[in-house]
Scaffold this active site. Structure first.
Site, short mmCIF file in Angstrom:
data_model
loop_
_atom_site.label_atom_id
_atom_site.label_comp_id
_atom_site.label_asym_id
_atom_site.label_seq_id
_atom_site.Cartn_x
_atom_site.Cartn_y
_atom_site.Cartn_z
N GLY A 1 0.84 -1.21 0.00
CA GLY A 1 0.00 0.00 0.00
C GLY A 1 0.87 1.25 0.00
O GLY A 1 0.66 2.18 -0.81
N HIS A 2 1.87 1.27 0.91
CA HIS A 2 2.79 2.42 0.93
C HIS A 2 3.58 2.50 -0.37
O HIS A 2 3.77 3.58 -0.94
CB HIS A 2 3.80 2.27 2.08
CG HIS A 2 3.20 2.17 3.44
ND1 HIS A 2 3.21 1.02 4.17
CD2 HIS A 2 2.58 3.10 4.21
CE1 HIS A 2 2.64 1.22 5.33
NE2 HIS A 2 2.24 2.48 5.39
N LYS B 1 -7.45 3.71 2.23
CA LYS B 1 -7.87 2.84 3.34
C LYS B 1 -8.19 3.67 4.59
O LYS B 1 -9.14 3.38 5.31
CB LYS B 1 -6.80 1.81 3.67
CG LYS B 1 -7.26 0.93 4.78
CD LYS B 1 -6.30 -0.13 5.12
CE LYS B 1 -6.53 -0.54 6.54
NZ LYS B 1 -5.84 0.35 7.47
#
Ligand code: PAF
Length: 285
Positions: A40-41, A153
């Site tokens: 995600g990062h 998110k």
């Protein structure tokens, strides 16, 4: 695009500013993180790499966004691994301050995005967004980025940061990247590593509940209460899960909707064992 090539790592604000100043007029993308990086990062870092001349990442487990009973002490950390991952992504600058650099003795200035911070997550975590807004404002001041990247998110965080940028006239474009998921739908989160095998299997209930709500919406359901009830019932079927909240709210105000007749955020927070997970989907009606 101008590439600098060598990754610089510092925990010092003055050193960062010196390097930043030496680079002259190039665009900087900043990805603020608390470390223990996952795809995600890294997807945000890759987007920042494409859209800016230079990419900076901050790694700081921000104490002010944790309540005393929360997991600040045990929050997963692995700086060596994070630096290797960021090197592979050709990040230019990494900022790894300690708490004393960000909150020196006598620190007393905080940012509260008032109403938005009380809703959804804010009801369960009252001081959380004050800590987030404060540290993000400080990072914006320290880096002066052209763009800053956050993941969908943490949906409420993105709404609050956009509001803060508007209210305080930060000269930064806030870019939101999509939620990255495991193959079975579980949203990537550093906290997933707290889950044991049984809990990891149970954790897919968040995404399954969201998908059921999406499906019911696609079939024509517009009553927010019916969509919330569907989420309550789905979570109740999983013995290891305990619902904190389920919400069907307006995307901009985060106020609960009666009827889904505008862009909506369907979100939930669920304890899987002792681990609290969040997830969400956007409905663009
Ligand atoms: O999303 C996070 O990891 C944190 O809330 C952030 C934005 C890095 C601030 O500490």
């Amino acid at each position: 695009m101008i590439k600098s090539g060598i990754m610089k790592v510092t925990n010092s604000i003055s050193e960062l500013r010196r390097w930043r100043g030496q680079e002259g007029a190039v665009s900087w993308g900043l990805v603020p993180t608390m470390g223990f990086l996952h795809e995600g990062h890294l997807s945000l870092v890759r987007q920042a790499r494409v859209e800016n001349d230079r990419v900076a990442v901050s790694i700081f487990v921000n104490p002010t966004q944790f309540a005393p009973h929360e997991d600040l002490a045990t929050y997963p950390r692995n700086l060596e691994r994070d630096l290797a991952l960021l090197q592979a992504e050709q990040v230019d600058l990494i900022f790894t301050p300690d708490a004393a650099a960000i909150y020196p003795s006598g620190f007393q200035t905080y940012i509260t995005v008032e109403e938005l911070s009380q809703r959804l997550e804010g009801a369960s975590r009252p001081a959380h967004f004050r800590g987030v807004a404060t540290v993000v404002a400080k990072l914006f001041n320290i880096f002066q980025p052209s763009r800053a990247y956050f993941g969908q998110k943490d949906a409420q965080q993105t709404v609050i940061i956009r509001q803060m940028v508007r209210d305080l006239n930060f000269n930064v474009e806030v870019v939101i990247g999509p939620t990255v998921r495991e193959a079975d739908g579980l949203a990537l989160s550093s906290r997933n590593q707290y889950l044991n095998l049984a809990e990891r299997a149970a954790a897919t209930i968040l995404y399954r509940a969201l998908m059921k709500a999406q499906h019911r919406y696609n079939q024509g359901e517009r009553q927010a209460a019916a969509l919330r009830q569907l989420i309550y019932d789905t979570i109740a079927q999983e013995p290891l899960a305990r619902l904190d909240y389920a919400s069907v709210a307006a995307q901009d105000s985060l106020l609960e909707l009666e009827t889904v007749n505008q862009p909506a955020l369907i979100s939930l927070a669920v304890f899987i064992g002792r681990t609290r997970l969040i997830d969400n989907i956007l409905i663009n009606s």
